[in-house]
Design a protein around this motif. Structure first.
Motif, mmCIF file in Angstrom:
data_model
loop_
_atom_site.group_PDB
_atom_site.id
_atom_site.type_symbol
_atom_site.label_atom_id
_atom_site.label_comp_id
_atom_site.label_asym_id
_atom_site.label_seq_id
_atom_site.Cartn_x
_atom_site.Cartn_y
_atom_site.Cartn_z
ATOM 1 N N THR A 319 0.839 -1.196 0.000
ATOM 2 C CA THR A 319 0.000 0.000 0.000
ATOM 3 C C THR A 319 0.881 1.256 0.000
ATOM 4 O OG1 THR A 319 -0.196 -0.535 2.373
ATOM 5 C CG2 THR A 319 -2.122 -0.909 0.984
ATOM 6 N N GLY A 320 1.128 1.776 -1.183
ATOM 7 C CA GLY A 320 2.008 2.922 -1.354
ATOM 8 C C GLY A 320 3.179 2.611 -2.254
ATOM 9 N N GLN A 368 4.175 4.248 7.233
ATOM 10 C CA GLN A 368 3.266 4.941 6.322
ATOM 11 C C GLN A 368 2.492 3.946 5.463
ATOM 12 O OE1 GLN A 368 2.366 8.033 6.272
ATOM 13 N NE2 GLN A 368 1.036 7.809 4.480
ATOM 14 N N SER A 369 3.140 2.864 5.061
ATOM 15 C CA SER A 369 2.438 1.825 4.299
ATOM 16 C C SER A 369 1.322 1.207 5.124
ATOM 17 C CB SER A 369 3.433 0.754 3.838
ATOM 18 O OG SER A 369 4.422 1.304 2.994
ATOM 19 N N ASN A 372 -1.533 3.687 5.328
ATOM 20 C CA ASN A 372 -2.331 3.639 4.096
ATOM 21 C C ASN A 372 -3.308 2.470 4.126
ATOM 22 O OD1 ASN A 372 -0.945 5.845 2.999
ATOM 23 N ND2 ASN A 372 0.527 4.555 1.917
ATOM 24 N N ARG A 375 -6.071 3.057 6.740
ATOM 25 C CA ARG A 375 -7.014 4.083 6.302
ATOM 26 C C ARG A 375 -7.992 3.500 5.282
ATOM 27 N NH1 ARG A 375 -3.750 7.127 3.905
ATOM 28 N NH2 ARG A 375 -2.891 8.104 5.766
ATOM 29 N N MET A 376 -7.469 2.685 4.376
ATOM 30 C CA MET A 376 -8.343 2.015 3.410
ATOM 31 C C MET A 376 -9.323 1.087 4.126
ATOM 32 S SD MET A 376 -7.533 2.620 0.022
ATOM 33 C CE MET A 376 -7.674 1.090 -0.912
ATOM 34 N N GLN A 406 -7.914 9.347 0.336
ATOM 35 C CA GLN A 406 -6.874 8.331 0.154
ATOM 36 C C GLN A 406 -5.711 8.816 -0.713
ATOM 37 O OE1 GLN A 406 -7.503 5.530 1.984
ATOM 38 N NE2 GLN A 406 -9.406 6.592 2.497
ATOM 39 N N GLU A 408 -2.893 10.426 -0.391
ATOM 40 C CA GLU A 408 -1.483 10.226 -0.035
ATOM 41 C C GLU A 408 -1.050 8.764 -0.137
ATOM 42 O OE1 GLU A 408 -1.069 10.016 4.784
ATOM 43 O OE2 GLU A 408 -1.376 11.984 3.903
ATOM 44 N N HIS A 409 -1.998 7.863 -0.298
ATOM 45 C CA HIS A 409 -1.682 6.467 -0.585
ATOM 46 C C HIS A 409 -1.071 6.340 -1.985
ATOM 47 C CE1 HIS A 409 -3.439 2.062 -0.628
ATOM 48 N NE2 HIS A 409 -2.314 2.129 -1.303
ATOM 49 N N TYR A 412 2.630 10.874 -3.276
ATOM 50 C CA TYR A 412 3.368 11.087 -2.027
ATOM 51 C C TYR A 412 4.755 11.673 -2.298
ATOM 52 C CZ TYR A 412 4.041 6.340 -3.833
ATOM 53 O OH TYR A 412 4.227 5.257 -4.662
#
Length: 583
Positions: A319-320, A368-369, A372, A375-376, A406, A408-409, A412
């Motif tokens: 994710t990212g 951060q991954s 992401n 958040r999803m 979403q 920033e997923h 970035y």
């Protein structure tokens, strides 16, 4: 790991690289360009058949640019006009739930090109790895051996002895001063070293299906890179590999309800058809990959003479798209340091900076991954973290509202360019080491960060180049303001005495380089008498915003950090160094 070393081992290398994926191949290229004698071994007989990862960040593309590979990678990736964004749908042929336009479209490319000369691309691993392998094979100081598996490693005071199983069924012992473990999350070398991974071992269990099908009737007017699918038969994400015929579909499965063996090619084909929304679609399943989404970081990146890099050090969620890019960042940081030590310019303490500098970046990217992914999940957009059994029709309205949040997923720039290193190799000015904003990047030449991109022109009608084109391989580069000749002279003398490969440029109307857009002094935040020193990896080591009372003393102090085994100082002042630069 065996405790006693072998008495005789031949042949001998400076560095053994274990693993022939993008991380190991990048290490081989980087070491080869520094003239380091290296051996890469990979247990598989060839590069990856499954597309696996695909995101190549703009920063990684800059690294490839420095190696002369940017155009080849971009040519094998998905065309930019087929990589316009991310779409959330009930099926490819069905209702659209929401969309996110990304910076890959042409208009936004113009907006963000000031970040750097290179842009993010999508180049699947099965076509990227052959590009990297050809480049590794082309390095005269590097041997590449696929179909060769590491069996054991022994460390002693002089380095390592590695026992290899070769493709002809025999064994071979090789000696090396150092080794890089780039053999992935399930690789043998970290296990032999006994290095633990901390973090979440199972964020989800996934099936990845690589398939071919002509989807042009449904995608021609919707050129999206990622298709997030939500229906009662399947929930997952489909990735466009060429924008028409080549695709992967990744979906979660519940190990309580199913085993990996349950996902036969026939069943996977039916699941893919449900994702596309066309029951009788002709398609060919090319490969099925079972994988586990995890977010873990090695407790340390060095054990004696062995360094961990890539997924061997930090398996992280997709994710990212940070996995391969973080891996290549690892070896880009490490390899020039190994070269300095192996060439006798620096002592081994320089290598301590690898873990000190990279671990915070790794931890940030892993965290951060996970953010992401979470958040999803919280928005009902879990995709590969959830299965179709978790799908609820009532979630659709909530999903529509959550999609704009979403971004920033998928976009970035701050994470890509905005991190900074902190170690004894950086003359820190007290700025933040972490990016302040994930989405946007505020260019800065503060020590520790990536030296900003700025267009410059060679004198007498020469080509326009990026500052980033100056920073590569083993070169230390000083860029000075238009009245900063004293810095250039002092740096050239200090670097020569220390045995460092160096180049110095004065940027100005009568200097070595012309400021093409008039932005250099403001962007680098120096006066006409200031200067910035950039490391071989393109990160700023030191900056003086103005002149100094004794430039020679200042440069000797700075260079001494990198070249601990310094040559005897000379008193003669060399003539101004003639810059080495290519377009």
């Amino acid at each position: 790991m065996t405790k006693q070393s072998a008495d005789v081992a031949s042949p001998s290398y400076d560095v053994l690289i274990v693993g022939g994926g993008p991380c190991g191949l990048a290490a081989a290229i980087s070491l080869g360009r520094c003239g380091v004698k290296a051996l890469l071994v990979e247990k598989h007989p060839s590069t990856s058949f499954h597309p696996r990862g695909h995101v190549v960040s703009a920063r990684t593309m800059e690294i490839f640019r420095g190696w002369g590979l940017e155009d080849a990678v971009r040519a094998r990736g998905i065309p930019h006009d087929r990589n316009q964004g991310v779409i959330f749908v009930r099926s490819v042929a069905g209702e659209v739930i929401g969309e996110i336009r990304t910076y890959a479209d042409r208009q936004r490319n113009r907006l963000f090109e000031t970040y750097g000369p290179s842009t993010k691309t999508s180049c699947p691993q099965d076509v990227l790895e052959p590009v990297l392998r050809r480049a590794a094979d082309a390095q005269t100081s590097v041997d590449v051996m696929f179909g060769t598996q590491l069996q054991d490693v022994v460390q002693d005071a002089l380095g390592i002895s590695a026992t290899l199983a070769t493709r002809d069924g025999g064994t071979q012992v090789v000696r090396a001063r150092y080794a890089i473990a780039a053999d992935g999350a399930r690789g043998a070398l970290r296990e032999l070293l006994g290095v633990a991974l901390d973090g979440e071992a199972t964020l989800g269990n996934q099936i990845g299906v690589y398939f071919e099908a002509d989807l042009w009737p449904w995608v021609a007017n919707r050129p999206n890179l990622l298709w997030w699918i939500y229906n009662s038969e399947t929930v997952g994400v489909m990735i466009a590999l060429d924008g028409r015929n080549r695709w992967t579909y990744n979906f979660g499965y519940d190990p309580i309800r199913n085993t990996p063996e349950d996902f036969t090619p026939e069943r996977c084909a039916d699941i893919v058809r449900a994702a596309i929304g066309v029951e009788d679609l002709p398609l060919q399943v090319k490969d099925i990959r079972v994988w586990r989404m995890q977010a873990r970081v090695a407790e340390k990146l060095r054990v004696g003479s062995i360094f961990l890099a890539g997924d061997a050090a930090h398996p992280l969620p997709p994710t990212g798209g940070q996995g391969m890019n973080t891996a290549i960042g690892d070896v880009h940081n490490l390899c020039w340091k190994l070269a300095l030590v192996l060439k006798g310019v620096a002592d081994e303490s320089l290598l301590d900076s690898y873990e000190i500098e990279r671990l915070p970046v790794i931890r940030f990217n892993v965290a951060q991954s996970v953010r992401n992914a979470r958040r999803m999940e919280a928005a009902g957009l879990g995709g590969i973290m959830k299965t179709h059994e978790d799908f609820c029709e009532s979630d659709i309205a909530r999903m529509r509202d959550a999609i704009p949040g979403q971004r920033e997923h998928f976009e970035y720039h701050g994470q890509t360019f905005g991190y900074a290193y902190r170690s004894a190799l950086v003359f820190d000015e007290g700025t933040s080491a972490e990016p302040e904003n994930i989405n946007t990047y505020d260019a800065s030449a503060a020590p520790g960060g990536r030296a900003p991109h700025c267009w410059l022109t060679l004198p007498e009608g020469g080509p326009t180049i990026s500052t980033l084109d100056l920073f590569k391989d083993l070169r230390f580069t000083l860029v000075a303001g238009r009245d900063g000749q004293s810095w250039a002279d002092a740096f050239t003398k200090a670097a020569s005495c220390a045995g460092l490969r160096s180049q110095a440029f004065v940027v100005g109307a009568s200097g070595d380089l012309r400021d093409h857009m008039g932005a250099f002094h403001d962007l680098y935040e120096i006066s006409p008498r200031g200067a910035v020193l950039v490391r071989p990896d393109g990160h700023v080591a030191w900056r003086s915003r103005d002149a100094a009372p004794d430039a020679d003393e200042a440069m000797n102090r700075v260079i001494g950090v990198f070249a601990s085994n310094r040559r005897r100082r000379v008193t003669a002042h060399p003539s101004h160094h003639q810059p080495e630069v290519s377009a």
